[in-house]
Scaffold this motif. Structure first.
Motif, short mmCIF file in Angstrom:
data_model
loop_
_atom_site.label_atom_id
_atom_site.label_comp_id
_atom_site.label_asym_id
_atom_site.label_seq_id
_atom_site.Cartn_x
_atom_site.Cartn_y
_atom_site.Cartn_z
N LEU A 42 28.66 69.34 -87.75
CA LEU A 42 27.41 70.10 -87.71
C LEU A 42 26.53 69.71 -86.53
O LEU A 42 26.27 68.54 -86.28
CB LEU A 42 26.64 69.88 -89.02
N LEU A 48 27.39 75.65 -89.04
CA LEU A 48 26.71 75.41 -90.31
C LEU A 48 27.29 76.37 -91.33
O LEU A 48 27.31 77.59 -91.11
CB LEU A 48 25.21 75.63 -90.14
N ALA A 99 21.65 73.16 -85.27
CA ALA A 99 22.55 74.19 -85.78
C ALA A 99 21.79 75.45 -86.14
O ALA A 99 22.21 76.57 -85.80
CB ALA A 99 23.31 73.66 -87.01
N GLN A 103 22.58 78.56 -83.61
CA GLN A 103 23.50 79.49 -84.26
C GLN A 103 22.82 80.67 -84.94
O GLN A 103 23.42 81.74 -85.06
CB GLN A 103 24.34 78.73 -85.29
#
Length: 445
Positions: A42, A48, A99, A103
């Motif tokens: 992660l 994630l 993350a 993301q």
């Protein structure tokens, strides 16, 4: 780890957007929630796959991001994570924050980081360079209710040794649910309330908030990460200066008991040209002690070795230290770890595994592979696939650096030879094209 067991009756796995919306509506009524995330290595690139939220009445919601990424936007999870009003209690938020931001475009706000709180409290008591602590240790310090949970170690062994993509597997096993749930039930209310009370009593809230912001942005903003490194370097320098005055020249590293001084020696980069003879001697002894500790762990655990560090790159650096015994031992340990990590990757990865889910110490181990061709049959195909992915990633980084720095781009002889090799027929065509294009662009600058 020492955490409170979560009752399965209070745990709900959320996959549907509509159900997520209803849960989020309930969460808005809370003054604070506990939060954590799981994923595959992660971080900025490591995906994630699960977001955990716990409430003060011991309810735990596991939001299955691997099954439905839409939970963030249309499920409104993004709104509560970015809310300035709802407190999110997290232990060590930098990886989760990276993350979420890279993301999903989520920038965490109003975070109460229990790791940061602990460090700020210790510093207020006179500590100058306190070490980071595991969640279990922090829970023990600020709560009387923490109990051992052996399943935590079992799950960690599974993703380290057996299944590198464990947190992408569905359905979630009972062990995975227990692991994920206890990371949030442990934090509230007792740990949160006790830390918050201490911070308020000692007027530490302003400093705490500043430090939390730095943790949130550590892997997001380069200036933030550099500021933290500079602060640590200045503290280390101050401690070393005091040590020069405090100790006689015959003092050995093993004689030092002050934890801040030990941590300062650990942080200190070995540089004989700028270190005094006394500090050089202590650093050399610290390196030998560190190598012995790692050697003892390897002797005890063997092939069941579980890494305690994110990277063992320091072993490569130690091989350039002038003392022959340090060079030899660092090289031996490096080779032993490479063998174990490569074996673990062969066991837990597949030909479809992406380099982004591989840990830093595993990427280091891939450097020991020396393929003689792009399809070298003497190398395990899983490792070979990961190796070429790493090479491509490294070249992508160099391409980006050239674009950013232009004429200031640093092309050392070793790097130039490495790029030239990657222009040959021994490497995959995709890599060869990138390496050639990069050298051509370098020649034009």
């Amino acid at each position: 780890m020492n955490l409170i067991m979560a009752s399965s009756k209070n745990v709900e796995i959320i996959k549907e957007t509509e159900r997520c919306l209803r849960i989020v509506d309930q969460l808005w009524k809370c003054d604070f929630i506990a939060m954590d995330a799981e994923g595959i290595n992660l971080g900025k690139e490591g995906p994630l796959t699960l977001l955990q939220i716990g409430t003060v009445d011991d309810k735990v919601y596991l939001f299955d991001i691997a099954s439905n990424k839409d939970l963030f936007r249309n499920g409104k999870l993004k709104d509560i994570l970015q809310s300035e009003n709802l407190v999110k209690v997290i232990h060590s938020c930098s990886g989760d924050s990276a993350a979420l931001y890279h993301q999903f475009g989520v920038r965490l706000k109003n975070v109460f980081d229990t790791q940061v709180a602990h460090l700020v409290i210790l510093e207020n008591k006179g500590r100058r360079l306190p070490p980071s602590m595991k969640l279990s240790d922090v829970c023990q310090m600020y709560s009387d209710n923490a109990q051992p949970l052996e399943q935590k170690d079992k799950v960690k062994i599974k993703w380290t040794k057996e299944d590198g993509e464990l947190w992408a597997r569905r359905p979630l096993t009972d062990e995975m649910i227990e692991y994920a749930s206890n990371d949030v039930t442990a934090l509230i209310p007792t740990v949160y309330h006790n830390q918050k009370r201490i911070l308020e009593e000692r007027n530490l809230i302003p400093e705490f908030k500043t430090r939390v912001e730095d943790e949130i942005n550590y892997y997001i903003d380069e200036a933030t990460s550099q500021r933290k490194k500079t602060r640590v370097d200045e503290i280390v320098e101050s401690i070393l200066t005091d040590m020069e005055k405090k100790y006689g020249k015959d003092t050995r590293f093993k004689d030092i008991t002050d934890e801040d001084e030990i941590n300062a020696m650990h942080h200190l980069r070995y540089d004989p040209e700028v270190m005094s003879p006394f500090i050089k001697k202590l650093k050399t002894e610290e390196i030998k002690a560190r190598l012995k500790e790692l050697s003892d762990q390897l002797s005890t655990e063997g092939n069941n070795f579980i890494p305690k560090a994110k990277s063992y790159g320091f072993l490569r650096a130690y091989q350039y230290i002038s003392e022959r015994d340090i060079q030899t031992e660092a090289k031996r340990l490096q080779q032993a770890l490479d063998t174990i990590f490569l074996a673990d990757m062969k066991n837990k990865c597949s030909s479809t595994t992406k380099i982004s889910v591989i840990s830093p110490y595993e990427k280091d181990a891939l450097r020991s592979i020396r393929p003689r061709s792009q399809r070298d049959s003497t190398i395990n195909p899983v490792l070979l696939s990961l190796y070429w992915q790493k090479i491509e990633k490294d070249i992508d980084f160099e391409i980006e650096q050239l674009q950013i720095t232009g004429r200031n781009y640093n092309m050392l002889q070793g790097k130039f030879k490495w790029l030239q090799y990657n222009c040959t027929d021994n490497v995959p065509d995709r890599i060869k094209r990138k390496a050639k294009r990069h050298l051509d662009n370098y020649d034009k600058t």
